[in-house]
Design a protein around this motif. Structure first.
Motif, PDB file in Angstrom:
ATOM      1  N   ASN A   1       0.794  -1.222   0.000  1.00 28.02           N
ATOM      2  CA  ASN A   1       0.000   0.000   0.000  1.00 28.02           C
ATOM      3  C   ASN A   1       0.835   1.284   0.000  1.00 28.02           C
ATOM      4  OD1 ASN A   1      -3.139  -0.414   0.324  1.00 28.02           O
ATOM      5  ND2 ASN A   1      -2.167  -2.061   1.480  1.00 28.02           N
ATOM      6  N   LYS A   2       2.155   1.163   0.111  1.00 28.32           N
ATOM      7  CA  LYS A   2       2.998   2.359   0.176  1.00 28.32           C
ATOM      8  C   LYS A   2       2.798   3.273  -1.026  1.00 28.32           C
ATOM      9  CE  LYS A   2       7.770   3.981   0.616  1.00 28.32           C
ATOM     10  NZ  LYS A   2       9.199   3.622   0.837  1.00 28.32           N
ATOM     11  N   TYR A   3       2.715   2.675  -2.212  1.00 27.63           N
ATOM     12  CA  TYR A   3       2.551   3.467  -3.434  1.00 27.63           C
ATOM     13  C   TYR A   3       1.175   3.247  -4.060  1.00 27.63           C
ATOM     14  CZ  TYR A   3       7.572   4.170  -3.021  1.00 27.63           C
ATOM     15  OH  TYR A   3       8.817   4.512  -2.563  1.00 27.63           O
ATOM     16  N   ARG A   4       0.194   3.020  -3.203  1.00 26.48           N
ATOM     17  CA  ARG A   4      -1.160   2.743  -3.693  1.00 26.48           C
ATOM     18  C   ARG A   4      -1.817   3.969  -4.297  1.00 26.48           C
ATOM     19  NH1 ARG A   4      -6.250   3.393  -1.703  1.00 26.48           N
ATOM     20  NH2 ARG A   4      -5.507   4.117   0.312  1.00 26.48           N
ATOM     21  N   TYR A   5      -1.740   5.113  -3.597  1.00 26.59           N
ATOM     22  CA  TYR A   5      -2.516   6.272  -4.047  1.00 26.59           C
ATOM     23  C   TYR A   5      -2.027   7.557  -3.386  1.00 26.59           C
ATOM     24  CZ  TYR A   5      -6.321   9.603  -4.555  1.00 26.59           C
ATOM     25  OH  TYR A   5      -7.041  10.737  -4.827  1.00 26.59           O
ATOM     26  N   GLY A   6      -2.152   8.656  -4.144  1.00 24.66           N
ATOM     27  CA  GLY A   6      -1.931   9.985  -3.596  1.00 24.66           C
ATOM     28  C   GLY A   6      -0.476  10.398  -3.585  1.00 24.66           C
ATOM     29  N   LEU A   7      -0.191  11.439  -2.806  1.00 27.53           N
ATOM     30  CA  LEU A   7       1.187  11.894  -2.649  1.00 27.53           C
ATOM     31  C   LEU A   7       1.967  10.853  -1.864  1.00 27.53           C
ATOM     32  CD1 LEU A   7       0.799  15.714  -1.909  1.00 27.53           C
ATOM     33  CD2 LEU A   7       1.942  14.679  -3.885  1.00 27.53           C
ATOM     34  N   VAL A   8       3.077  10.412  -2.417  1.00 27.38           N
ATOM     35  CA  VAL A   8       3.884   9.366  -1.797  1.00 27.38           C
ATOM     36  C   VAL A   8       5.331   9.835  -1.698  1.00 27.38           C
ATOM     37  CG1 VAL A   8       2.389   7.488  -2.564  1.00 27.38           C
ATOM     38  CG2 VAL A   8       4.265   8.235  -4.039  1.00 27.38           C
ATOM     39  N   GLN A   9       6.030   9.330  -0.710  1.00 21.94           N
ATOM     40  CA  GLN A   9       7.421   9.718  -0.511  1.00 21.94           C
ATOM     41  C   GLN A   9       8.317   8.500  -0.608  1.00 21.94           C
ATOM     42  OE1 GLN A   9       8.849  12.971   0.056  1.00 21.94           O
ATOM     43  NE2 GLN A   9      10.588  11.695  -0.508  1.00 21.94           N
ATOM     44  N   GLY A  10       9.196   8.506  -1.607  1.00 14.39           N
ATOM     45  CA  GLY A  10      10.216   7.473  -1.703  1.00 14.39           C
ATOM     46  C   GLY A  10      11.425   7.859  -0.890  1.00 14.39           C
ATOM     47  N   PRO A  11      12.482   7.054  -0.905  1.00 17.07           N
ATOM     48  CA  PRO A  11      13.693   7.375  -0.146  1.00 17.07           C
ATOM     49  C   PRO A  11      14.306   8.720  -0.524  1.00 17.07           C
ATOM     50  CG  PRO A  11      13.721   5.078  -0.821  1.00 17.07           C
ATOM     51  CD  PRO A  11      12.548   5.704  -1.508  1.00 17.07           C
ATOM     52  N   ARG A  12      14.219   9.089  -1.808  1.00 15.96           N
ATOM     53  CA  ARG A  12      14.822  10.357  -2.255  1.00 15.96           C
ATOM     54  C   ARG A  12      13.863  11.243  -3.038  1.00 15.96           C
ATOM     55  NH1 ARG A  12      20.401  10.391  -2.908  1.00 15.96           N
ATOM     56  NH2 ARG A  12      20.077  12.580  -3.492  1.00 15.96           N
ATOM     57  N   VAL A  13      12.806  10.673  -3.575  1.00 16.61           N
ATOM     58  CA  VAL A  13      11.954  11.383  -4.527  1.00 16.61           C
ATOM     59  C   VAL A  13      10.493  11.295  -4.102  1.00 16.61           C
ATOM     60  CG1 VAL A  13      11.149  11.399  -6.936  1.00 16.61           C
ATOM     61  CG2 VAL A  13      13.549  11.002  -6.443  1.00 16.61           C
ATOM     62  N   ARG A  14       9.740  12.335  -4.389  1.00 13.64           N
ATOM     63  CA  ARG A  14       8.315  12.361  -4.085  1.00 13.64           C
ATOM     64  C   ARG A  14       7.515  12.080  -5.352  1.00 13.64           C
ATOM     65  NH1 ARG A  14       5.021  17.417  -1.269  1.00 13.64           N
ATOM     66  NH2 ARG A  14       3.850  16.163   0.229  1.00 13.64           N
ATOM     67  N   GLY A  15       6.348  11.463  -5.187  1.00 14.10           N
ATOM     68  CA  GLY A  15       5.507  11.166  -6.335  1.00 14.10           C
ATOM     69  C   GLY A  15       4.040  11.410  -6.056  1.00 14.10           C
ATOM     70  N   TYR A  16       3.261  11.415  -7.137  1.00 16.09           N
ATOM     71  CA  TYR A  16       1.804  11.414  -7.009  1.00 16.09           C
ATOM     72  C   TYR A  16       1.285  10.232  -7.814  1.00 16.09           C
ATOM     73  CZ  TYR A  16      -3.099  12.488  -6.962  1.00 16.09           C
ATOM     74  OH  TYR A  16      -4.460  12.392  -6.765  1.00 16.09           O
TER      75      TYR A  16
END
Length: 282
Positions: free
Chosen positions: A241-256
């Motif tokens: 579920n970490k990258y399931r939906y919405g604003l997400v934060q990886g170790p170095r980079v942010r995503g939507y």
């Protein structure tokens, strides 16, 4: 109450509940919403602050996602009058779902006949998804070009306003294509703002280039069927579920990660409405 009668009534109640849930799920699957969100982008020039990006992915045009619904989606996007439109892949459905790699291609031309009506000030930009690759990437790339869209697979473009610029780049699908961040960000310096698009969000876990300000992704459908407090039991991601939906934060980079427009493999959604994401860069 006699035990057998109780069991029979319970079975009927469960069946009625399942039927009701299925009917609602069919309704929610086409209950498209606009998700508006202010998204910080590092180094964003003043002239680009407030720029709107309509992001949509996972259309999956098929018998389950009919042309009328795709037309509705295009109408919703155009009504927003975004500065920029970004498409995150999976325009068709292919592979094990239909047990036939080619069947999804019959929906490709009808899908892009509708999508070509998308309008934005800076244009429409696209990448492919895993279903596009498996269904026929040559045909999908040709459809993107014929629609007049910019294909951002392992390349980038500069969006310019007087005295400043913004990099929009893309890379191939994490699971089925090569990813070339260097080409996508060619010429980008540490003082530039850069927005990257790709299909599968799992790559956010591995991206380490500090020039990447934000990654736009799809693929997970937001989980499609989401249980309150638990998330979705089935997410097509190695990270649950970490990258399931919405604003997400990886170790170095942010995503939507968008919840997407279409559905797969079931034609239902529960607690996870389809969306057009309207991102305002700040």
């Amino acid at each position: 109450m006699h035990r057998r009668h109780f069991i029979a009534l319970a079975a009927k109640a469960a069946a009625a509940s399942a039927l009701g849930g299925s009917i609602y799920g069919l309704f929610e699957a086409k209950w498209l919403r606009v998700t508006g969100l202010n998204v910080p982008l590092p180094n964003l020039p003043a002239a680009f602050r407030g720029m709107t990006v309509a992001f949509l992915a996972d259309i999956h045009h098929s018998e389950m996602v009919p042309a009328g619904y795709v037309r509705q989606t295009v109408s919703v996007v155009n009504a927003l009058q975004p500065d920029l439109i970004v498409l995150g892949g999976d325009y068709i459905t292919a592979g094990k779902v239909y047990m036939d790699l080619g069947v999804g291609l019959k929906y490709l031309a009808p899908c892009f006949d509708i999508l070509k009506n998308l309008k934005a000030k800076f244009g429409v930009f696209a990448v492919a998804g895993n279903h596009d690759v498996r269904g026929g990437i040559r045909e999908v790339n040709s459809a993107i070009a014929a629609a007049g869209f910019e294909n951002l697979t392992n390349r980038g473009v500069w969006l310019e306003r007087p005295g400043c610029r913004l990099r929009l780049g893309g890379v191939g699908d994490f699971a089925t294509q090569r990813q070339d961040v260097t080409s996508a960000l060619a010429g980008v310096t540490s003082s530039d703002a850069a927005l990257l698009v790709t299909h599968n969000p799992d790559c956010v876990e591995y991206f380490c280039d500090p020039r990447i300000g934000l990654v736009l992704c799809g693929h997970t459908h937001g989980g499609q069927i989401v249980f309150p407090g638990l998330g979705s039991l089935v997410v097509p991601s190695a990270f649950g579920n970490k990258y399931r939906y919405g604003l997400v934060q990886g170790p170095r980079v942010r995503g939507y990660v968008t919840s997407g427009v279409g559905t797969l493999p079931l034609a239902i959604r529960i607690n996870c409405r389809p969306e057009v994401a309207l991102l305002t860069l700040v």
